[in-house]
Design an enzyme around this catalytic site. Structure first.
Site: not given
Lengths: 502, 502, 502, 502
Positions: C26-27, C189, C250, C351, C385
């Site tokens: 992540l970093a 999110y 989220h 997705k 969206r």
């Protein structure tokens, strides 16, 4: 009591109510009678004591004598009244002491402990004393007379300061000794039956739901009038004036309840959260949206009535308003543009407290010609009369029975006295009971108080700095005409001064 | 009169009102008294005559005697009553004749002309006769007794046929002799004070405006009940039944007024246009949305009440309903999905006609727990009681005064009798006056009638073809339980049968 | 930055951002690039440093090399990119240490002080580490590496516990070392462009205002789908499952923003107050309102896709859901009865993340016959969206151009890419910037977190205790059919699976 | 055709369409091509003939040559176009004659009968002639060329008189020879695709329903502009002026469709009933709510454009307006107080016809500070562009993607050309087909016409009697500035002249 105390609490715990300032007027007229009424209604826990505390030296017996003179029984339950009074008085005790003496409060603590006899003890202090000694008493009571194993609560009544700053100071001083949870700031108007009913009306009746917004409401009026002046007791009043005495607290609190969004629950914190939101959405009051008045002497029917400044307890040349009218605005989606008018005054022609909701005109009204040009007369109005004679009425237009088509306004009416013949409990009963039960709905939280002062402080400062001279109005009149011009500025007509109501 | 007759008309023109069927019950009990009341109230033109026409041979004096027995003066204006009666009776005349004789009507014409004395003459015929001779009278009156220089109008009362076809026939027959403008079809329920008031309430009060739709109204009930049966006069009734007698006209007319869109003006044509639109938006009634009943004999308190079929004027084994309940739906944007329930019956426990509007539940009600589970009890209800004792009341929830939070339903109430102590005029007065003045608002237009029959005809045919047996209910009871099941099917609870109202 | 840092702060203060767990994925992928992007956009204060902290031993140069591989420049501002990267990297430093070593954090403190050079220092710690060491790091950082004269803030990312209890423990542990003000719980999110836009759309457009309630909205759908599975990295996921991973945070956060009442202001506390109110108004989830699924292996086009349990990092026989759908209800006045559906899954055919608002049917629709019976197709729908390709579109019915009257659904469409050709910033940029600026709007407060867990904890416990077996669905499919039955139970049709959208 | 002709009609009946005034411009450019397009689309019955009638002497072949020059085939169906043209031309015939000669129409009748060959014959007359001969042709056609066994219909186009009186005269003259059912008054604007779509948008989309009233709509604008002047053909125009030419018919018709209440069905009579209601609810136009303009000469880019009075067919010193703007009001419950603005002009800077709906400001807008003071820019707007390039777009505020909170207006957009690539049929096709099929929805009923003239006649009389001098504006400009002052009087800003749109 509606919310029954747990069995456990009834048996094992004890409650003591200490009325600090026991020899004062409020204590005699309101607090002890309210405590007795609660006892009479079986709303107090089994094991309770009432303590009077004041500087005067009295025996328990002397206190009981004093109290007994104002006790009355509910109209509709007269039986056993004498017995009940005796039982109640036996639970009353007295402790004399200075208000700033920790030592004397320690003595009170000893006496309390004696009555509590080792049980779980809950202690309620009612501060029926001048504001300048609030902090002293809170300090002494908190440090020396708090309950060791139960709760300790303190009831205070206005004034909570004179402006944002002094109110903030007071709160900060309280918080040195008490948590927010322990402070019960009374606004006894919140204990009035119709004010309590306001949330019920709004949130349990679908018919009011769509109406409660700028789309349907043209203006809302909060009106308070007394038909007497200060009458030799103006000393305290002169230091505050009608705005601090009535508007910034009683009327503003009712406004907040009236205008708030639906709370997420009826819990105290949820209701108070919504009230704070309303207060924060309001514009601070401007001098131009307020008019102030003061009553002058007047003779009528051979009787003469004094001016405010004739009251010997009032300083000569005092500019303190005994009347004020103000226009307030709530800048949120629900109320944008709707004037909320307040009016409060002493020495007026009538005694009254009410909320008047004036609805908008019917768009494209088919019936316009039937009303002539005075359309203000034809709009619907909902009136919640808080006192005297609690009532709710909705003014509607209807056809006058008979041939032809003539319209008229009638009231869909609910007069409490007719519908509910039982005596309506005094606001103090409700508030005392709530404080005992820890129900905070009707008490004012610190952030509410801050928000209320934030609205009024700039105006109060302006009035004082600019030495605004109040408009004089005769004792017993309908108040200064300036109130009409203020209303007219926002296209409002005071509902209480139309022909039909006066 | 509210709408004053033009000066010109008062002086120069003359009005004659001919009651055809003058010796009948309706004429005696309603029409002549209503004419007298109009005269008493100065609502008739200066120069008028009243003619009775029937087969019986009577002198003018005999007619006057007959009429005089039912004349009464308004409670609140007793003075000069005797004088007024005398003046009125002097204007009453009689002409006997057959209903299908053009010759006899020509004789009537001569008499009319005599009284009219050459002035501009307006003629009103009131057909107080059985429907099978409507067309004969219309023909004769039109051909032989029409005004030559003024207007000629004909008032008829139901029944207007038995179904779409026979009603259409009747209209076509009328139209051979009369224009639409000349036909005044009375539904005397439209002349009731509260029915007249319905449009005023809806369109001149902003507070009702947002409520009047599917968003807020859960269901609407139109309830008519009589506390007596046919009692030996079932001959006419048995041929029609309660659906034709009450529902298809009185209740449906009120429904249309209740539910219509805002008309572009209050003119008769505009209101009737909107009523037709409502009727056309409705789904024809299905058998499954109707239940029918018939009263049976019953003994109570030592007194016995007869069954419908005990009435000697009723055919043995008659299946004619004396009770019916129906669910109707208006398929437009305002009312989509809202059940409109009707209920009408004879020989029930009470005498009553009313509209009940039940509002939806409050969404996410904060107070739910305070009502327990019976949420139907907690919704708002608006009741318009047409008779007896005209009243409007709005049921709201409020807090029961006292400590604790207990909710209760109270009524915001307007009782006509209390607010308007004057006697309310009979529906016939209003309707006669309107016919005289050419105001058609309360009369039924041909296309309205067609639309009304279109809704009910398939059902009526079904009932008769399938020989549906009505559910029996005891005389004096609350009617067949089937009405509850019908209501339950659409999640409705009859408002008139809840504990508090019965 | 839109809210410019005060000149004073720019010059006199210094900011250090310490990424704890600097060597993690992540970093590398999100945090350092986001920091660079902020630098590139001139959103960071003049004097700042970035520190990496982790157990691995690295030199500053090695860290810079590692970071530089993921830095990219905004599409629309390519110039000087290389220079900017160089400048940024020069400000990056590394400190290795154990996560539970106060000593090592003291070393970090020294290094920080060195860079701060005595200026007012603000310190931000980004905890990019597994949750089991959150508390250790917070303790060490707080005790040993807090700023002495500026602020110290800590950013943490989910998971915030596994249920109400463990989350409460975590919060209590944090609060030993940090105040609420110092804790920035990220839900990335909330940093998405369209989620940010949600409040703007709702509260600055009058056209949406009347629509945003149960009166107009039939249901709301929150849909999240990924087109890949755990792919060898299921170790962490298996311990949490899709409900904890996506729904409880989220999707629930977006739901709260979507459904909340208008806040009194746009300040963080006011918005978060309203979000908490929504969460508190919701019913805890029941097992019967949820379905769970897990993907199974699947072969398509010669390619084969693994089952979830084929992932070697996933325990054999794992019942962890990789898909879930749920129906939630908000029991307040605005949303009473409106189903809020959520759906989240891995290894699906597409997705996507979106909010779909389906409006009610038009009452009494004039055009019904033009749509045939599938009325669900004819209702309006608003789609937000979130990804990919941010867009807003409103589906409306319109007439197909041409002769005759044929209706069709078209979209009123706003595609961000077409309207705003600039690159949309990553959610992490926004969130980091907000944390630096002390803007808490997009971070989750403790009471929000508690309320969120209160909704999901009973369900999660049930799922685990009852060992509910998930419905299997093929990798790359549209998920388990159970989701349709759940929707059908509440009269909903998933908007993302209709023909036109798939 | 969408509504297929009954099989029976196709086979057994015959249709003849007689274009009276066949040699005129409209006939050549619009009517014959529209007839061909209908034929090409298989919308005409199998057995049909087209007749041209005019004073010029022509052979059938000459007519066919003339027609053939303007026929084109639909872009998307090119194949077989030549064949189709040939087939169509073979069905075209010519008859010359005087317009007031019954004898010549009798000759036409003979020819028609010849083609009809004894079948059931339906006859449509299209009056493409000057209004002064309307009545002559109607008389001759009705008396001598009506169908004996089928229907006979007459299509007329404006002008329908010059004011209430002359229009009434014309209607009365028509009604001597035709019933209301036979008269088809065209307003070709009602045939435009977006005008047709207006009812679909309003009544089949729930999202527009709550918005369509004074509660949400601030004003509505109907804008028509042409970018050319009379250009040598001002003879006819000068007699009428822009108000009669565009406003009183085209724009007013669109306004009525826009503002009408929901009709009870989509049947022509129901829609026209509602349109009449709107027109009757409007206040007649006052001089003070109108401004008029006339274009003057102008040179730009080396090119010079003539003044209206430079047109040799225009009388010197003509005061006829070529531009007008007006404010109208609908005094009903839905629209009370909402300004409906109209603007129409020739020789302006653009060619356009559109409806612009401007919504109110958001009350208590949270985002106010983000827009600065120009709140007019921040409100939502719905635009229906009738021509050119049919489109619907809804302007909404949204957040500009990127860090910080900056708001912006974007369009939710539907451009027909992009969504529906097929050619959109000309308004004349639709109207001709409707007339053939007896669909009257898009034609104007006599009472509509009366109501429309009632609104405009007082204004037109005033303008002429007071010889109001129009404000001059340059050819190709945005029109007289007076239009802005008129708008400002009602707090409106023209939507078509804001920076973004021009």
């Amino acid at each position: 009591a509606s919310i029954p105390l747990a069995e456990f609490e009834k048996i094992e715990s004890t409650l003591s109510i200490t009325v600090v300032g026991a020899s004062g007027d409020l204590a005699k007229k309101k607090i002890f009678p309210a405590l007795f009424a609660l006892f009479y209604e079986d709303c107090l826990p089994e094991d309770f004591s009432v303590f009077g505390y004041a500087r005067t030296k009295l025996t328990d017996e002397e206190l009981r004598n004093m109290i007994s003179q104002t006790l009355t029984c509910r109209i509709d339950k007269k039986e056993n009244c004498e017995d009940k009074m005796d039982q109640f008085l036996k639970r009353c005790f007295y402790q004399s002491g200075q208000y700033n003496s920790e030592e004397h409060f320690a003595e009170l603590d000893s006496k309390l402990k004696e009555k509590e006899a080792g049980k779980l003890s809950n202690r309620l202090f009612y501060l029926s004393i001048p504001p300048n000694i609030f902090v002293d008493v809170v300090r002494c009571a908190s440090l020396r007379a708090s309950s060791a194993n139960g709760w300790t609560r303190v009831i205070v009544e206005k004034p909570f300061g004179r402006d944002a700053e002094s109110s903030g100071d007071l709160t900060r001083s309280f918080k040195k000794y008490l948590t927010e949870d322990q402070i019960f700031r009374i606004d006894h108007y919140l204990g009035k039956e119709l004010v309590e009913n306001l949330s019920v009306l709004r949130f349990s009746n679908l018919v009011f739901e769509p109406l409660w917004s700028r789309n349907y409401i043209r203006n809302v009026q909060f009106i308070f009038s007394e038909d007497f002046g200060t009458e030799g007791r103006g000393g305290y009043f002169d230091n505050y004036g009608i705005i601090r005495d009535i508007m910034q607290n009683h009327l503003l609190q009712i406004l907040a309840l009236f205008a708030m969004e639906t709370p997420v629950s009826l819990d105290a914190e949820d209701i108070r959260n919504e009230k704070v939101k309303v207060l924060r959405s309001m514009k601070p009051l401007l001098l131009e949206d307020v008019i102030v008045g003061q009553y002058k002497g007047h003779s009528k029917g051979g009787k003469s009535y004094p001016a405010y400044t004739d009251d010997p307890t009032v300083p000569k040349g005092s500019l303190t308003p005994t009347f004020a009218a103000a226009a307030l605005f709530i800048n949120n989606a629900r109320w944008d543009g709707v004037p909320f008018l307040m009016k409060a005054g002493k020495a007026l022609h009538t005694k009254r407290a009410e909320i008047r909701v004036q609805f908008r005109h019917v768009p494209g009204n088919l019936f316009k010609r039937n009303f002539g040009t005075d359309l203000d007369k034809a709009t619907n109005e909902l009136v919640l009369r808080v006192q005297p004679d609690e009532a709710i009425y909705l003014r509607i237009n209807n056809k006058v029975p008979g041939l032809g088509m003539r319209l008229d306004r009638s009231d869909l009416n609910l007069l409490y006295r007719a519908r509910y013949p039982r005596e309506i409990p005094d606001a103090y009963e409700r508030l005392l009971l709530d404080a005992i039960e820890g129900e905070r709905r009707l008490f004012i939280r610190s952030d509410e108080l801050d928000a209320a002062w934030a609205l009024f402080t700039p105006l109060l400062r302006d009035l004082e700095e600019k030495k605004i001279v109040p408009e004089l109005y005769p004792y017993g009149s309908r108040g200064p005409v300036g109130a009409h011009y203020l209303a007219a500025k926002y296209n409002v007509r005071w509902g209480d001064l139309s022909g039909e109501d006066s």
